[in-house]
Design a protein around this motif. Sequence first.
Motif, mmCIF file in Angstrom:
data_model
loop_
_atom_site.group_PDB
_atom_site.id
_atom_site.type_symbol
_atom_site.label_atom_id
_atom_site.label_comp_id
_atom_site.label_asym_id
_atom_site.label_seq_id
_atom_site.Cartn_x
_atom_site.Cartn_y
_atom_site.Cartn_z
ATOM 1 N N GLY A 58 0.815 -1.213 0.000
ATOM 2 C CA GLY A 58 0.000 0.000 0.000
ATOM 3 C C GLY A 58 0.848 1.263 0.000
ATOM 4 O O GLY A 58 1.955 1.287 0.548
ATOM 5 N N VAL A 59 0.307 2.296 -0.658
ATOM 6 C CA VAL A 59 1.005 3.577 -0.793
ATOM 7 C C VAL A 59 -0.018 4.681 -0.536
ATOM 8 O O VAL A 59 -1.127 4.632 -1.056
ATOM 9 C CB VAL A 59 1.597 3.734 -2.220
ATOM 10 N N ASN A 60 0.343 5.679 0.283
ATOM 11 C CA ASN A 60 -0.627 6.746 0.583
ATOM 12 C C ASN A 60 -0.549 7.889 -0.433
ATOM 13 O O ASN A 60 0.249 7.845 -1.376
ATOM 14 C CB ASN A 60 -0.446 7.253 2.018
ATOM 15 N N GLY A 61 -1.375 8.897 -0.240
ATOM 16 C CA GLY A 61 -1.471 10.011 -1.176
ATOM 17 C C GLY A 61 -0.203 10.823 -1.291
ATOM 18 O O GLY A 61 -0.010 11.580 -2.237
ATOM 19 N N TYR A 84 1.980 -1.330 -7.939
ATOM 20 C CA TYR A 84 0.568 -0.935 -7.886
ATOM 21 C C TYR A 84 0.473 0.348 -7.087
ATOM 22 O O TYR A 84 0.495 1.422 -7.631
ATOM 23 C CB TYR A 84 -0.266 -2.021 -7.196
ATOM 24 N N GLY A 85 0.453 0.193 -5.776
ATOM 25 C CA GLY A 85 0.411 1.353 -4.903
ATOM 26 C C GLY A 85 -0.587 2.392 -5.354
ATOM 27 O O GLY A 85 -1.748 2.089 -5.600
ATOM 28 N N ASN A 86 -0.123 3.622 -5.479
ATOM 29 C CA ASN A 86 -0.979 4.741 -5.810
ATOM 30 C C ASN A 86 -0.602 5.234 -7.204
ATOM 31 O O ASN A 86 0.539 5.615 -7.435
ATOM 32 C CB ASN A 86 -0.744 5.841 -4.765
ATOM 33 N N PHE A 87 -1.562 5.234 -8.132
ATOM 34 C CA PHE A 87 -1.188 5.497 -9.522
ATOM 35 C C PHE A 87 -0.613 6.894 -9.752
ATOM 36 O O PHE A 87 0.213 7.093 -10.626
ATOM 37 C CB PHE A 87 -2.365 5.222 -10.475
#
Length: 354
Positions: A215-218, A244-247
């Motif tokens: 997971g990756v935050n904003g 993946y994370g945050n595009f």
Amino acid sequence: MKKILCIGCLIAFFHTDIFAQKVECKTRITKPAVKFTQKQKDSLNTISAINTPYCVRVYITVFANNDGTLRADNDANIMTNFQYMVDRMKPHNICMMLINIRQVNNTDLNTQDTETEEGELAPYLISGCLNIFIHRAMDGNGNAYAIPNTYLSLDGQAYNIATMGHEAGHCLGLYHTFETYFGAENVTRNSGNACYDCENDGDLLCDTPADDDGGVNGSCNYIGGNTDACGVAYAPMTSNMMGYGNFICRNAFTAGQGARMRAMIAVNAGLQSITAHDIVYRPTGSNSAVLYNTGEWHQTARDHLILSNYTNDPYSVTGAAVMHIQAKKVTLKEGTHFSPTSGRVRIKSNTYCD
Ligand SMILES: [Zn+2]
């Protein structure tokens, strides 16, 4: 009345089922892994193949329903996504030359189940190009179907700015940074450490940090907080195109990924077939006139395309033929005849390659 309700239930279930499985990318490893040994890398380096600039021809097909409605995406948005991909590939000596965007009206293909309907794309593949298909609805944002491959599908209503380049990365031989098919990759990059496995696990590349897709935050920070099998905390590259994370964070391929893509083009005949040579003469020799009078074709060079270079070898496009001509510089010599009737000839400058 009962019957109608029941049908309604089935339809609702079917839709729920498709979207429950909707993921960022449906590309799976279906072909044997291509692992480049150090010996192969050295060999490719010796013949400069690994450093050679490559020009990949791209053809985009955007679907709409049979009556022309519900077009999967508009050209302006497609071009925004295409340019983002071009800009990510360029630093790695891979330029992508857009041959054409066409609309195909086909209600069936406008909704694509990539698990069961891959074969339906075959009649629409333009040979010699990386084919990008854009559907109105799909069971994932993107799918390259195989690694490597010469075609991919996108969900026109769901793909994000990083999806096209991500799927193209798969087509040119890249795996996800969090791939576990070969084994989960450990964090260490110390080859003397017993946990060192980055050459043989994960995405097989050591300049992409180990990634567990946590997971990756904003703010583009990894938020997984997990550790690898050796107890070392993951610190993935959240800007990597193949994560993946945050595009919104994904904007780069590493040098290792670039080298792997170029090496894959160098050794894979399918990928070689979608690249344009630097300088091209057509026809190729004496008494070998060429005539195109039906079908859709492309004639390209990365730098310079010369038509009708040899005496008695005219190059003609007539009738219903559609011809896309593209190079940085196009020379039409005496003997070049363009007289399409229902077809057309389009000559474009290759603005995509330095
Ligand atoms: Zn993927």
